[in-house]
Motif scaffolding. Structure first.
Motif, PDB file in Angstrom:
ATOM      1  N   PHE A   1       0.755  -1.204   0.005  1.00 22.50           N
ATOM      2  CA  PHE A   1       0.028  -0.028   0.070  1.00 22.50           C
ATOM      3  C   PHE A   1       0.846   1.068   0.161  1.00 22.50           C
ATOM      4  O   PHE A   1       0.699   2.295  -0.690  1.00 22.50           O
ATOM      5  CB  PHE A   1      -0.951   0.037   1.378  1.00 22.50           C
ATOM      6  N   ARG A   2       1.934   1.346   0.812  1.00 24.12           N
ATOM      7  CA  ARG A   2       2.865   2.523   0.833  1.00 24.12           C
ATOM      8  C   ARG A   2       3.466   2.721  -0.405  1.00 24.12           C
ATOM      9  O   ARG A   2       3.525   3.744  -0.852  1.00 24.12           O
ATOM     10  CB  ARG A   2       3.885   2.214   2.073  1.00 24.12           C
ATOM     11  N   GLU A   3       3.806   1.591  -1.085  1.00 23.88           N
ATOM     12  CA  GLU A   3       4.723   1.793  -2.476  1.00 23.88           C
ATOM     13  C   GLU A   3       3.791   2.530  -3.425  1.00 23.88           C
ATOM     14  O   GLU A   3       3.839   3.117  -4.065  1.00 23.88           O
ATOM     15  CB  GLU A   3       5.021   0.482  -2.876  1.00 23.88           C
ATOM     16  N   TRP A   4       2.282   1.686  -3.497  1.00 21.70           N
ATOM     17  CA  TRP A   4       1.390   2.368  -4.359  1.00 21.70           C
ATOM     18  C   TRP A   4       1.133   3.673  -3.802  1.00 21.70           C
ATOM     19  O   TRP A   4       0.896   4.417  -5.022  1.00 21.70           O
ATOM     20  CB  TRP A   4       0.251   1.478  -4.060  1.00 21.70           C
ATOM     21  N   LEU A   5       1.142   3.999  -2.944  1.00 20.55           N
ATOM     22  CA  LEU A   5       0.739   5.597  -2.458  1.00 20.55           C
ATOM     23  C   LEU A   5       1.979   6.545  -3.178  1.00 20.55           C
ATOM     24  O   LEU A   5       1.824   7.344  -3.871  1.00 20.55           O
ATOM     25  CB  LEU A   5       0.927   5.812  -1.047  1.00 20.55           C
TER      26      LEU A   5
ATOM     27  N   ILE B   1       1.520   6.534  -7.040  1.00 23.58           N
ATOM     28  CA  ILE B   1       0.351   7.392  -7.420  1.00 23.58           C
ATOM     29  C   ILE B   1       0.498   8.680  -7.332  1.00 23.58           C
ATOM     30  O   ILE B   1       0.171   9.552  -8.129  1.00 23.58           O
ATOM     31  CB  ILE B   1      -1.138   6.684  -7.037  1.00 23.58           C
ATOM     32  N   GLY B   2       1.186   8.984  -6.038  1.00 28.15           N
ATOM     33  CA  GLY B   2       1.328  10.207  -5.771  1.00 28.15           C
ATOM     34  C   GLY B   2       2.584  11.018  -6.321  1.00 28.15           C
ATOM     35  O   GLY B   2       2.327  12.241  -6.558  1.00 28.15           O
ATOM     36  N   ARG B   3       3.487  10.407  -6.637  1.00 23.30           N
ATOM     37  CA  ARG B   3       4.810  10.897  -7.084  1.00 23.30           C
ATOM     38  C   ARG B   3       5.352  10.404  -8.247  1.00 23.30           C
ATOM     39  O   ARG B   3       6.684  10.802  -8.820  1.00 23.30           O
ATOM     40  CB  ARG B   3       5.699  10.914  -5.999  1.00 23.30           C
TER      41      ARG B   3
END
Lengths: 250, 250
Positions: free
Chosen positions: A142-146, A149-151
């Motif tokens: 989940f953190r990697e996906w954030l 997608i975010g950056r």
DNA sequence: CGTAGGCTTGAAAAGCGTCAATAGGAGTGG
DNA sequence: CCACTCCTATTGACGCTTTTCAAGCCTACG
């Protein structure tokens, strides 16, 4: 000579034993868990937002996605699941599901009652540890996906997803060399990356034009050169917490 | 009359007992955990990417953020932590940290050895359950953030973050009515929402111009009308898994 | 053989990013 | 106490990535 029929829950055991050592008794206890098998069609639901969690579903075959829908009606896919994943371990302690899990393809799932999960976790520390670890790896993804997608821009984002897919499929024993069948439409890829299907299409074609990937059929991805794709996708596999041998595609 | 000095680990116990009932023995065992207290300056690190996890940090005061840095150098904040949060429960079973945790403000943390956490979890089922639940709520917040960043526009995204902040601060006993001091710069807000600081500035000013919030000082947020802000922020508090009384701001 | 879902492409618009400059405040050293 | 610096907030102008809208095409399937 007769090959013994593999146990239906074998994919779950294999997954749990991936990086935690389970002894024979642990494995036996896992395989002795009562379960019911269900075949779900493409588009069918495993969990719906608002459901009260009473069971955990183990993916036996096929692919599913976990998603949330925002006020505007747009959908965000937050995770993708394949053989061996325990889809609802996440929600087993929380009251109601805050998301939906839907099959991407036809597939089979084994449903295990929540209290059975708790019982085995209480009785067998190493099994508890293995399940705990699974949810922590989930969190790491989940953190990697954030971050993805975010950056990251569209090209990097999509290439990153293709890399993640390649490794997870390989670990699940569903693809070998650098090619696999994508179980998602371009619209679903868009929902997973926070883009639109139109832009996904253009981005895929761009990756193809620059020879990072090749496709005979729109869904079949051939990775031309793992190192190059991993580079353009800013992909480092640590967040998947795999064994050393599983971190690259030959 | 003497008021007994509250125990330093009290914020952690309060958090764990928030939705799981812990008996006197559970609480005592938690308070008996050996720990060391450390004060960390603004900008100081609690965990650095690549660290081997040996301990869990409980936030006693101040704020911290967990972040990842992508290849281009951009940073994504994936979570924000405040009093009572157990910051490294997440990583306690995984080899190395795949992210950094950094203080946003000066604050105090209590560090507890990882094996102590394991011991108490093995001895006291309800404590294990409470910690397990914390990590599941964490996961739920990650998923909501994915939807927020992936599928909401800048105004909605920022308003959503302001709503989440308001409720979490309230539950942690750090803010009461509809106003609080933001512990983040606009650049940090940008890193948390996947935007740029310039655009965060414009978006905040927009929310202010339309009277969703008011600010005397750039960091002090007054929520003019909770319902309106929650609406513009597409905010529904279920994902935080709070008690009923804690889901709105008066 | 007709229909529906998925893929592909073009043109134009919008949202957000980039670059750049200014201003205010907190801390620091002389 | 003042000059200096650094950090943060703010704003304008411009440009680019991504979205939106729209249309056409292919293929699987009934």
């Amino acid at each position: 000579m007769i090959t013994p029929e593999p146990h239906i829950l074998e994919p779950m055991v294999r997954r749990l034993a991936y990086r935690v050592s389970l002894d024979a008794a642990d494995r036996e206890a896992l395989l002795a868990l009562p379960f019911t098998v269900r075949t779900v069609e493409r588009g069918g639901y495993i969990v719906r937002e608002g459901d009260i969690a009473t069971r955990t579903s183990v993916m036996l075959s096929g692919f599913s996605v976990r998603s949330k829908t925002v006020g505007s009606g747009a959908r965000q896919i937050v995770s993708i699941h394949m053989r061996g994943d325990m889809v609802d371990l996440q929600n087993s302690l929380l009251d109601t599901a805050d998301h939906t899990v839907e099959m991407l393809t036809r597939g089979r799932i084994a449903e295990i009652a929540r209290n059975e999960i708790w019982r085995i976790a209480a009785d067998r520390p190493m099994v508890a540890r293995a399940m705990w670890r699974e949810t922590l790896v989930d969190g790491s993804i989940f953190r990697e996906w954030l971050a993805n997608i975010g950056r990251r821009d569209a090209r990097t984002r999509l290439a990153h997803l293709f890399c993640e897919f390649a490794l997870r499929l390989k670990v699940a024993g569903l693809a070998d060399a650098g090619q696999y069948e994508l179980p998602m439409t371009q619209e679903q890829l868009a929902d997973a990356t926070g883009l639109t299907s139109v832009h996904i299409n253009r981005t895929i074609r761009g990756l193809e034009a620059d020879r990072f990937i090749e496709r005979d059929d729109p869904r079949r991805i051939h990775i031309m050169d793992w190192d190059r794709l991993a580079e353009v996708g800013d992909f480092q596999s640590e967040y998947l917490h795999l064994r050393d041998g599983d971190t690259v595609i030959v």
